[in-house]
Structure formats: C-alpha cells, structure tokens
Design a protein around this motif. Structure first.
Motif, PDB file in Angstrom:
ATOM      1  N   LEU A   7       0.268  -2.815 -11.636  1.00  0.00           N
ATOM      2  CA  LEU A   7       0.913  -3.618 -10.771  1.00  0.00           C
ATOM      3  C   LEU A   7      -0.098  -4.213  -9.276  1.00  0.00           C
ATOM      4  O   LEU A   7       0.331  -5.015  -8.882  1.00  0.00           O
ATOM      5  CB  LEU A   7       2.123  -2.884 -10.040  1.00  0.00           C
ATOM      6  CG  LEU A   7       3.094  -2.532 -11.214  1.00  0.00           C
ATOM      7  CD1 LEU A   7       4.307  -1.588 -10.475  1.00  0.00           C
ATOM      8  CD2 LEU A   7       3.595  -3.726 -11.832  1.00  0.00           C
ATOM      9  N   ALA A   8      -0.769  -3.442  -9.106  1.00  0.00           N
ATOM     10  CA  ALA A   8      -1.762  -3.697  -7.744  1.00  0.00           C
ATOM     11  C   ALA A   8      -2.686  -4.645  -8.059  1.00  0.00           C
ATOM     12  O   ALA A   8      -3.204  -5.277  -7.283  1.00  0.00           O
ATOM     13  CB  ALA A   8      -2.253  -2.307  -7.313  1.00  0.00           C
ATOM     14  N   THR A   9      -2.936  -4.987  -9.508  1.00  0.00           N
ATOM     15  CA  THR A   9      -4.193  -5.859 -10.210  1.00  0.00           C
ATOM     16  C   THR A   9      -3.536  -6.926 -10.645  1.00  0.00           C
ATOM     17  O   THR A   9      -4.275  -7.821 -11.226  1.00  0.00           O
ATOM     18  CB  THR A   9      -5.205  -5.127 -10.775  1.00  0.00           C
ATOM     19  OG1 THR A   9      -4.593  -4.270 -11.908  1.00  0.00           O
ATOM     20  CG2 THR A   9      -5.681  -3.897  -9.830  1.00  0.00           C
ATOM     21  N   ALA A  47       0.632  -1.057  -0.014  1.00  0.00           N
ATOM     22  CA  ALA A  47       0.129  -0.172   0.086  1.00  0.00           C
ATOM     23  C   ALA A  47       0.905   1.276   0.073  1.00  0.00           C
ATOM     24  O   ALA A  47       0.809   2.242  -0.859  1.00  0.00           O
ATOM     25  CB  ALA A  47      -1.008   0.051   1.299  1.00  0.00           C
ATOM     26  N   PRO A  48       1.746   1.314   0.827  1.00  0.00           N
ATOM     27  CA  PRO A  48       2.898   2.553   0.797  1.00  0.00           C
ATOM     28  C   PRO A  48       3.391   2.787  -0.490  1.00  0.00           C
ATOM     29  O   PRO A  48       3.486   3.893  -1.157  1.00  0.00           O
ATOM     30  CB  PRO A  48       3.722   2.255   1.978  1.00  0.00           C
ATOM     31  CG  PRO A  48       3.169   1.287   2.843  1.00  0.00           C
ATOM     32  CD  PRO A  48       2.253   0.741   2.100  1.00  0.00           C
ATOM     33  N   ASP A  49       3.950   1.699  -1.155  1.00  0.00           N
ATOM     34  CA  ASP A  49       4.599   2.041  -2.447  1.00  0.00           C
ATOM     35  C   ASP A  49       3.699   2.152  -3.454  1.00  0.00           C
ATOM     36  O   ASP A  49       4.038   3.141  -4.353  1.00  0.00           O
ATOM     37  CB  ASP A  49       5.002   0.493  -2.779  1.00  0.00           C
ATOM     38  CG  ASP A  49       6.354   0.173  -1.963  1.00  0.00           C
ATOM     39  OD1 ASP A  49       6.997   1.030  -1.333  1.00  0.00           O
ATOM     40  OD2 ASP A  49       6.626  -1.157  -1.849  1.00  0.00           O
ATOM     41  N   ARG A  50       2.328   1.713  -3.315  1.00  0.00           N
ATOM     42  CA  ARG A  50       1.343   1.982  -4.446  1.00  0.00           C
ATOM     43  C   ARG A  50       0.880   3.583  -4.280  1.00  0.00           C
ATOM     44  O   ARG A  50       1.018   4.261  -5.298  1.00  0.00           O
ATOM     45  CB  ARG A  50       0.204   1.261  -4.325  1.00  0.00           C
ATOM     46  CG  ARG A  50      -0.901   1.386  -5.409  1.00  0.00           C
ATOM     47  CD  ARG A  50      -2.018   0.680  -5.225  1.00  0.00           C
ATOM     48  NE  ARG A  50      -2.846   0.865  -3.921  1.00  0.00           N
ATOM     49  CZ  ARG A  50      -2.933   0.199  -2.907  1.00  0.00           C
ATOM     50  NH1 ARG A  50      -2.305  -1.024  -2.941  1.00  0.00           N
ATOM     51  NH2 ARG A  50      -3.679   0.485  -1.803  1.00  0.00           N
ATOM     52  N   GLU A  51       0.796   3.978  -3.101  1.00  0.00           N
ATOM     53  CA  GLU A  51       0.607   5.434  -2.923  1.00  0.00           C
ATOM     54  C   GLU A  51       1.552   6.352  -3.470  1.00  0.00           C
ATOM     55  O   GLU A  51       1.645   7.285  -4.121  1.00  0.00           O
ATOM     56  CB  GLU A  51      -0.015   5.656  -1.411  1.00  0.00           C
ATOM     57  CG  GLU A  51      -1.064   5.137  -1.079  1.00  0.00           C
ATOM     58  CD  GLU A  51      -1.308   5.246   0.665  1.00  0.00           C
ATOM     59  OE1 GLU A  51      -0.457   5.949   1.263  1.00  0.00           O
ATOM     60  OE2 GLU A  51      -2.169   4.665   0.897  1.00  0.00           O
ATOM     61  N   ALA A  52       2.881   5.916  -3.122  1.00  0.00           N
ATOM     62  CA  ALA A  52       3.938   6.785  -3.559  1.00  0.00           C
ATOM     63  C   ALA A  52       4.229   6.675  -4.954  1.00  0.00           C
ATOM     64  O   ALA A  52       4.383   7.714  -5.567  1.00  0.00           O
ATOM     65  CB  ALA A  52       5.389   6.108  -3.174  1.00  0.00           C
ATOM     66  N   MET A  53       3.862   5.748  -5.713  1.00  0.00           N
ATOM     67  CA  MET A  53       3.972   5.504  -7.361  1.00  0.00           C
ATOM     68  C   MET A  53       2.680   6.273  -7.775  1.00  0.00           C
ATOM     69  O   MET A  53       2.774   7.006  -8.645  1.00  0.00           O
ATOM     70  CB  MET A  53       3.775   4.109  -7.585  1.00  0.00           C
ATOM     71  CG  MET A  53       4.064   4.056  -9.259  1.00  0.00           C
ATOM     72  SD  MET A  53       4.153   2.337  -9.764  1.00  0.00           S
ATOM     73  CE  MET A  53       5.626   2.113  -9.190  1.00  0.00           C
ATOM     74  N   GLU A  54       1.554   6.244  -7.237  1.00  0.00           N
ATOM     75  CA  GLU A  54       0.460   7.043  -7.696  1.00  0.00           C
ATOM     76  C   GLU A  54       0.656   8.689  -7.624  1.00  0.00           C
ATOM     77  O   GLU A  54       0.135   9.290  -8.388  1.00  0.00           O
ATOM     78  CB  GLU A  54      -0.700   6.658  -6.969  1.00  0.00           C
ATOM     79  CG  GLU A  54      -1.492   5.358  -7.171  1.00  0.00           C
ATOM     80  CD  GLU A  54      -2.426   4.939  -6.418  1.00  0.00           C
ATOM     81  OE1 GLU A  54      -3.215   3.929  -6.512  1.00  0.00           O
ATOM     82  OE2 GLU A  54      -2.714   5.604  -5.303  1.00  0.00           O
ATOM     83  N   HIS A 114       3.613   9.845  -8.005  1.00  0.00           N
ATOM     84  CA  HIS A 114       4.656  10.343  -8.597  1.00  0.00           C
ATOM     85  C   HIS A 114       4.332  11.010  -9.875  1.00  0.00           C
ATOM     86  O   HIS A 114       4.907  12.211 -10.147  1.00  0.00           O
ATOM     87  CB  HIS A 114       5.593   9.145  -8.647  1.00  0.00           C
ATOM     88  CG  HIS A 114       6.898   9.145  -9.568  1.00  0.00           C
ATOM     89  ND1 HIS A 114       7.048   9.353 -10.928  1.00  0.00           N
ATOM     90  CD2 HIS A 114       8.044   9.451  -8.895  1.00  0.00           C
ATOM     91  CE1 HIS A 114       8.260   9.445 -11.247  1.00  0.00           C
ATOM     92  NE2 HIS A 114       8.867   9.447 -10.039  1.00  0.00           N
ATOM     93  N   SER A 115       3.526  10.383 -10.632  1.00  0.00           N
ATOM     94  CA  SER A 115       3.397  10.978 -12.026  1.00  0.00           C
ATOM     95  C   SER A 115       2.046  10.476 -12.498  1.00  0.00           C
ATOM     96  O   SER A 115       1.641   9.365 -12.061  1.00  0.00           O
ATOM     97  CB  SER A 115       4.321  10.707 -12.873  1.00  0.00           C
ATOM     98  OG  SER A 115       4.868   9.361 -13.080  1.00  0.00           O
ATOM     99  N   PRO A 116       1.440  11.112 -13.668  1.00  0.00           N
ATOM    100  CA  PRO A 116       0.369  10.386 -14.229  1.00  0.00           C
ATOM    101  C   PRO A 116       0.743   8.833 -14.811  1.00  0.00           C
ATOM    102  O   PRO A 116       0.055   7.923 -14.505  1.00  0.00           O
ATOM    103  CB  PRO A 116       0.018  11.023 -15.377  1.00  0.00           C
ATOM    104  CG  PRO A 116       0.481  12.420 -15.102  1.00  0.00           C
ATOM    105  CD  PRO A 116       1.637  12.231 -14.312  1.00  0.00           C
ATOM    106  N   LEU A 117       1.770   8.616 -15.201  1.00  0.00           N
ATOM    107  CA  LEU A 117       2.327   7.226 -15.392  1.00  0.00           C
ATOM    108  C   LEU A 117       2.387   6.312 -14.446  1.00  0.00           C
ATOM    109  O   LEU A 117       1.779   5.296 -14.254  1.00  0.00           O
ATOM    110  CB  LEU A 117       3.630   7.333 -16.173  1.00  0.00           C
ATOM    111  CG  LEU A 117       4.228   5.925 -16.670  1.00  0.00           C
ATOM    112  CD1 LEU A 117       3.365   5.179 -17.851  1.00  0.00           C
ATOM    113  CD2 LEU A 117       5.569   5.941 -17.504  1.00  0.00           C
ATOM    114  N   GLY A 118       2.889   7.059 -13.221  1.00  0.00           N
ATOM    115  CA  GLY A 118       3.052   6.132 -11.867  1.00  0.00           C
ATOM    116  C   GLY A 118       1.724   5.768 -11.482  1.00  0.00           C
ATOM    117  O   GLY A 118       1.463   4.652 -11.220  1.00  0.00           O
ATOM    118  N   ARG A 119       0.428   6.554 -11.628  1.00  0.00           N
ATOM    119  CA  ARG A 119      -0.825   6.337 -11.399  1.00  0.00           C
ATOM    120  C   ARG A 119      -1.316   5.042 -11.997  1.00  0.00           C
ATOM    121  O   ARG A 119      -1.883   4.374 -11.432  1.00  0.00           O
ATOM    122  CB  ARG A 119      -1.581   7.530 -11.503  1.00  0.00           C
ATOM    123  CG  ARG A 119      -3.084   7.240 -11.198  1.00  0.00           C
ATOM    124  CD  ARG A 119      -4.102   8.431 -11.322  1.00  0.00           C
ATOM    125  NE  ARG A 119      -3.941   9.448 -10.325  1.00  0.00           N
ATOM    126  CZ  ARG A 119      -4.099   9.539  -9.360  1.00  0.00           C
ATOM    127  NH1 ARG A 119      -5.018   8.609  -8.764  1.00  0.00           N
ATOM    128  NH2 ARG A 119      -3.743  10.710  -8.234  1.00  0.00           N
TER     129      ARG A 119
END
Length: 203
Positions: A78-80, A58-65, A67-72
């Motif tokens: 990756l989460a699914t 969850a923390p890594d997902r929030e950080a990536m989201e 980060h940038s539109p591509l990260g979101r």
C-alpha cells in the motif's frame, strides 16, 4: 529425576537447561506461527477496502506493520502504490524478508540445541569412561560401586542428550517447513492485493 541428575554428573545441568530452553522455544513458535497470527481474518476481510484506499499515512503504515506478518507485507504494497515498479518490488521483497526473519526467530537456537545436546551426552560418556579407568587404576576391579557410578554416568548422559536432541531436531525441521509455507502464503496475499489495486483481480 534427582537420582538421574546425580548419576549423570555435572553435565546433566547444561543438558537440562537445553531441554527447558528448547521446550520454551517450541511452545513460543507454535503460538507465533499459527495461521490466525500470520494472516488474521479481520485483516484479510479488509483486503478489498485496502486495495481501493489511498496511500497509507506514516502512522497507519507503522500500525499495520506491527499488526502481523501479513500486515507488514501489505503495508509495503500500500505504501508503494505510486512508486515505480522496481522500487515497489524492492520494498515489498524487503518487507517479505523481514517477515520471514521474524517468523524464523529462535529457530537457530533450537537447531543449536539439537546439535549440541548429543555432544554433551558424548562428553558425559567420555567423562564416565575416564572415571571408570581412574577407578580401575586406583582400586582395580574390586570397587564395584565406583565402577557402576562411572558406567551410570556414561549411560545417563548419553540417553539424556539424545532425549533432548531428537525432539528438538524434529521441531526445528517442522518449524522451518512451516515458516516456508507461511512465507508462500504471504507472497500469495501480496500478489492478490496488487492485482486488486490494478483492477486485474476478481473479488
């Protein structure tokens, strides 16, 4: 500039406010919609590593989201990775819609500025004509200075409204097209990451 504002009357104030706001939006969107901001090279370089990595915490997902539109979008991929196809598609599409919404931020305001500033200029024209007719009613055609003031108000507000509206409309159309282009780029990167996860894509 001060003389022009004075000649245009009080309607020059909202037109001037629209011009400042429109310029601020153009500068902000030009910065936010850069290719390097949408798909940062450092994140793109991690594509293969991310495709082989386990599901995100969850923390890594929030950080990536954040980060940038591509990260979101990639965070949703990756989460699914262990979810069913329907759930996965829905989550990725939702992330894509959110990214598109973020990229379109303030563009409705810019479009509104492009639409209302010519109307403000037209309103100034009508106000100037009313002023001319009121002067003619009171003084006839003898008060040339008052007549010139009414004509000046009509012309200045019309010109000012168009000078703000035309660049705002051009920028609005340009940024809408750019958002669509960036959205297609995100979709391509999402598909590429899914292919790598499945082992269907080549590095």
């Amino acid at each position: 500039m001060a003389d022009m504002l004075a000649a245009g009357g009080w309607l020059m104030l909202p037109i001037a406010i629209c011009s400042v706001l429109g310029l601020a939006i153009v500068i902000e969107r030009a910065w936010a919609l850069r290719a390097l901001r949408i798909a940062p090279p450092r994140l793109v370089e991690q594509r293969d590593q991310l495709a082989r990595s386990p599901a995100l915490s969850a923390p890594d997902r929030e950080a990536m989201e954040s980060h940038s539109p591509l990260g979101r979008v990639w965070a949703a991929v990756l989460a699914t990775r262990n979810d069913g196809a329907d759930i996965r598609r829905e989550r990725i599409e939702e992330a894509g819609r959110q990214a598109a919404h973020d990229m379109s931020r303030y563009l409705n305001t810019l479009g509104t500025i492009a639409a209302i500033t010519p109307l403000l200029g037209l309103l100034g024209t009508v106000a100037g004509m009313i002023r001319i007719f009121a002067t003619m009613t009171e003084s006839g055609l003898g008060d040339a200075q008052a007549l010139a003031g009414g004509i000046g108000q009509a012309l200045v507000t019309t010109a000012a409204g168009l000078c703000v509206a035309i660049p705002a409309l051009v920028a609005y159309r340009y940024f809408n097209g750019l958002v669509e282009k960036r959205g297609l780029l995100l979709e391509q990167w999402a598909v590429r990451l899914i292919e790598l996860q499945r082992g269907d894509g080549r590095p």
